[in-house]
Design a protein around this motif. Structure first.
Motif, short mmCIF file in Angstrom:
data_model
loop_
_atom_site.label_atom_id
_atom_site.label_comp_id
_atom_site.label_asym_id
_atom_site.label_seq_id
_atom_site.Cartn_x
_atom_site.Cartn_y
_atom_site.Cartn_z
N ASP A 109 0.86 -1.19 0.00
CA ASP A 109 0.00 0.00 0.00
C ASP A 109 0.90 1.23 0.00
O ASP A 109 1.44 1.62 1.03
CB ASP A 109 -0.91 -0.01 1.24
N ARG A 113 0.37 4.82 -5.45
CA ARG A 113 -0.60 3.88 -6.01
C ARG A 113 -2.02 4.29 -5.63
O ARG A 113 -2.93 4.24 -6.47
CB ARG A 113 -0.30 2.46 -5.52
N ARG A 114 -2.21 4.68 -4.39
CA ARG A 114 -3.54 5.15 -3.98
C ARG A 114 -3.94 6.38 -4.78
O ARG A 114 -5.09 6.52 -5.20
CB ARG A 114 -3.55 5.46 -2.48
N TRP A 115 -2.98 7.28 -4.96
CA TRP A 115 -3.26 8.52 -5.68
C TRP A 115 -3.71 8.23 -7.11
O TRP A 115 -4.69 8.78 -7.60
CB TRP A 115 -2.03 9.42 -5.67
N GLU A 117 -4.87 5.38 -8.36
CA GLU A 117 -6.10 4.58 -8.43
C GLU A 117 -7.34 5.42 -8.17
O GLU A 117 -8.41 5.17 -8.75
CB GLU A 117 -6.03 3.44 -7.41
N ASN A 118 -7.21 6.43 -7.33
CA ASN A 118 -8.38 7.22 -6.94
C ASN A 118 -8.60 8.46 -7.80
O ASN A 118 -9.65 9.09 -7.71
CB ASN A 118 -8.26 7.65 -5.47
N GLU A 119 -7.62 8.81 -8.62
CA GLU A 119 -7.72 10.03 -9.42
C GLU A 119 -8.42 9.74 -10.75
O GLU A 119 -8.00 8.86 -11.51
CB GLU A 119 -6.33 10.61 -9.69
N VAL A 120 -9.50 10.47 -11.04
CA VAL A 120 -10.25 10.24 -12.28
C VAL A 120 -9.74 11.10 -13.42
O VAL A 120 -9.93 10.75 -14.60
CB VAL A 120 -11.76 10.50 -12.05
N ARG A 125 -3.64 12.16 -12.83
CA ARG A 125 -3.16 10.80 -12.57
C ARG A 125 -1.76 10.63 -13.14
O ARG A 125 -0.86 10.10 -12.48
CB ARG A 125 -4.11 9.78 -13.19
#
Length: 549
Positions: A109, A113-115, A117-120, A125
């Motif tokens: 984690d 990677r979180r950024w 995955e969550n950025e549309v 991104r």
């Protein structure tokens, strides 16, 4: 037998629409690709390609060479045994499936990677991936996490970074090393905002051609992770994984070997999940297929690993209880010696196991340099004690960072003291030279330089505080120093200075520092300095005019 596919066939396949990153991004990705093609066409002003369209994939350097390179490539493929290749589709499919299943279960984690995955928004991104990939170059994940988090909090978009100053970028980057990375990242952000309408290029080809400091690996990582382009990537971790999976023992820094590794990466990348696949390959190399003591029992692709098969073969061959040779596949080049095998000059080392692959050439040791640097402090300056920092040139090593006044030492020079004193006086005016003290030594290794700093200190006690400084210099408090854009080497130097001041603690042993009382062996540069500075250390007598001028 080889898996070589003709260049034109590969290029035709690349012209097909990519798998969409998500169902809601098809139109955005398509329009973005159109914008970057126009930008590339206008910026490079290249002639039209074979299909009549400027800036198309058919204008890549490989194709521009035409059929002239094909004989060379045929020779290259003939000298490579199929043993090192993936020869069957089911083998490739199995590799992808095993690796991605493991990644889905075991991936770390990490904030980038979180950024992503969550950025549309695709541009944001891609920017988030870009920052992480640049920071991770030559730097461990554990070190990058805090830097990345602070960076993205301060500059969450390309526009934010483009409007920042280089001083701010250097200040946040301080301590991360390879400082040109931060500068080029900001230069790239400004180009995207000012010349590309704020939109990131979305293919590996245009990313590499349009953005400063973006090479083949970084371009492939951004294109696959952020935009879903089915392009392989090769970094240090992937090199290790591919070399072991296919028993490639030759030096991967060799151009021929590197080209073959990129071919393998492109063959293996999963077109349905290219970003995840590339991250999985890097993750495998970072956590399981490590340089030393790899965890083969935890490897998801162990059954496909020729290095592991070679280890088992060697173990079976060494067993006296066996009759005959084990029935395992070996490398059998069609002509001559296989270029991907272990060098004949370096036989198999049973103690290394799978770590026999790859064998890297010995690195050239960094060149040695020596510098004298002085911490100049005003204990009674207005507003509290202050130390002098000067800014390095805008180009070269540690460009734009701040440091203590320094001079480069050359053993052949006979006026080292005079050079250092003149450097100090050029920034701060007349100084009590007799108070200059040698405090110790700091060794800091850059990528290609081993730099030894002879550390000196000079405290302006009982003097009128210096209130003006020329451009490129500044007086900072100790607190400001610790947050300024200074290198790790200068922080080590300051720890030596603090350790020699009354009421302060000694510097950390991990800083690779030594003091006159603890040093067992003096370096050549220090011996030169000692011959000039010894009168200053042992007495408070003034320096003769013939030396001080």
């Amino acid at each position: 037998m080889t898996l070589r596919v003709s260049r034109l066939s590969r290029l035709w396949a690349m012209r097909k629409p990519r798998a969409a990153v998500g169902s809601g991004h098809r139109k955005q990705a398509a329009s973005q690709e159109g914008r970057e093609k126009r930008a590339l066409s206008s910026s490079q002003a290249k002639p039209s390609g074979p299909d009549g369209c400027a800036g198309t994939i058919l204008e890549c350097p490989e194709v521009s060479a035409g059929l002239a390179r094909q004989p060379e490539e045929v020779v290259l493929q003939a000298s490579i045994s199929p043993y090192h290749l993936f020869r069957a589709t089911d083998e490739v499919t199995a590799f992808r499936g095993k690796l991605l299943s493991w990644y889905d279960r075991e991936k770390r984690d990490l904030p980038w990677r979180r950024w992503a995955e969550n950025e549309v928004d695709l541009d944001r991104r891609a920017y988030a991936v870009w920052v992480s990939e640049v920071m991770l170059q030559q730097t461990q994940v554990a070190t990058v996490i805090n830097y990345y988090t602070r960076w993205m909090q301060k500059w969450p978009t390309l526009q934010d970074l483009a409007s920042a100053s280089l001083e701010e970028v250097n200040q946040l980057w301080a301590g991360l090393g390879y400082y040109s990375r931060g500068r080029r990242l900001q230069e790239g952000a400004r180009k995207v905002v000012e010349e590309l309408g704020g939109h990131m290029p979305c293919t590996a080809e245009t990313l590499q051609q349009l953005l400063p400091g973006v090479g083949r690996y970084t371009a492939g990582a951004i294109a696959s992770i952020a935009f879903g382009q089915a392009t392989g990537v090769v970094d240090g971790n992937v090199v290790r994984v591919l070399c072991r999976v296919r028993a490639i023992g030759a030096d991967p820094s060799n151009t021929v070997i590197s080209q073959q590794l990129w071919r393998l990466a492109q063959q293996l990348v999963d077109p349905a999940r290219p970003g995840d696949f590339n991250q999985a390959a890097m993750e495998l190399g970072a956590t399981v297929c490590t340089p030393q003591s790899p965890h083969c029992s935890q490897c998801p692709v162990q059954s496909l690993c020729r290095a592991h098969q070679r280890v088992e073969w060697e173990q079976l061959s060494a067993s006296r209880s066996l009759l005959g040779s084990p029935d395992v596949e070996e490398c059998a080049p069609t002509t001559g010696q296989c270029q991907l095998c272990l060098p004949t000059t370096e036989p198999w080392d049973r103690t290394l196991g799978v770590a026999n692959f790859p064998r890297k050439a010995s690195r050239r040791p960094p060149r040695e340099e020596c510098s004298a640097t002085c911490v100049l402090e005003q204990p009674r300056a207005l507003g509290g004690a202050r130390i002098l920092l000067v800014q390095r040139p805008k180009s070269g090593l540690l460009a734009g960072l701040w440091e203590f006044p320094s001079v480069t030492l050359e053993p052949s020079e006979k006026h080292q003291y005079k050079a250092l004193l003149q450097e100090l006086q050029s920034w701060a005016g007349p100084l009590p030279a007799a108070h200059l003290r040698r405090l110790g030594e700091v060794v800091h290794i850059f990528s290609h330089i081993k730099l030894t700093y002879q550390v000196y200190g000079l405290t302006l006690e009982g003097q009128t505080p210096v209130t003006t400084t020329p451009p490129g210099a500044r007086w900072l408090t100790r607190e400001e120093f610790h947050t300024a854009a200074v290198s790790t080497a200068m922080k080590k130097v300051f720890r030596v200075y603090e350790g020699q001041q009354p009421g302060t603690c000694k510097g950390s042993k991990r800083s690779q520092v030594s003091t006159p009382s603890s040093r067992k062996k003096t370096s050549r540069g220090q011996q030169v300095l000692d011959s000039f500075f010894q009168p200053l250390v042992s007495t408070d007598a003034p320096i003769p005019n013939s030396v001080a001028k």
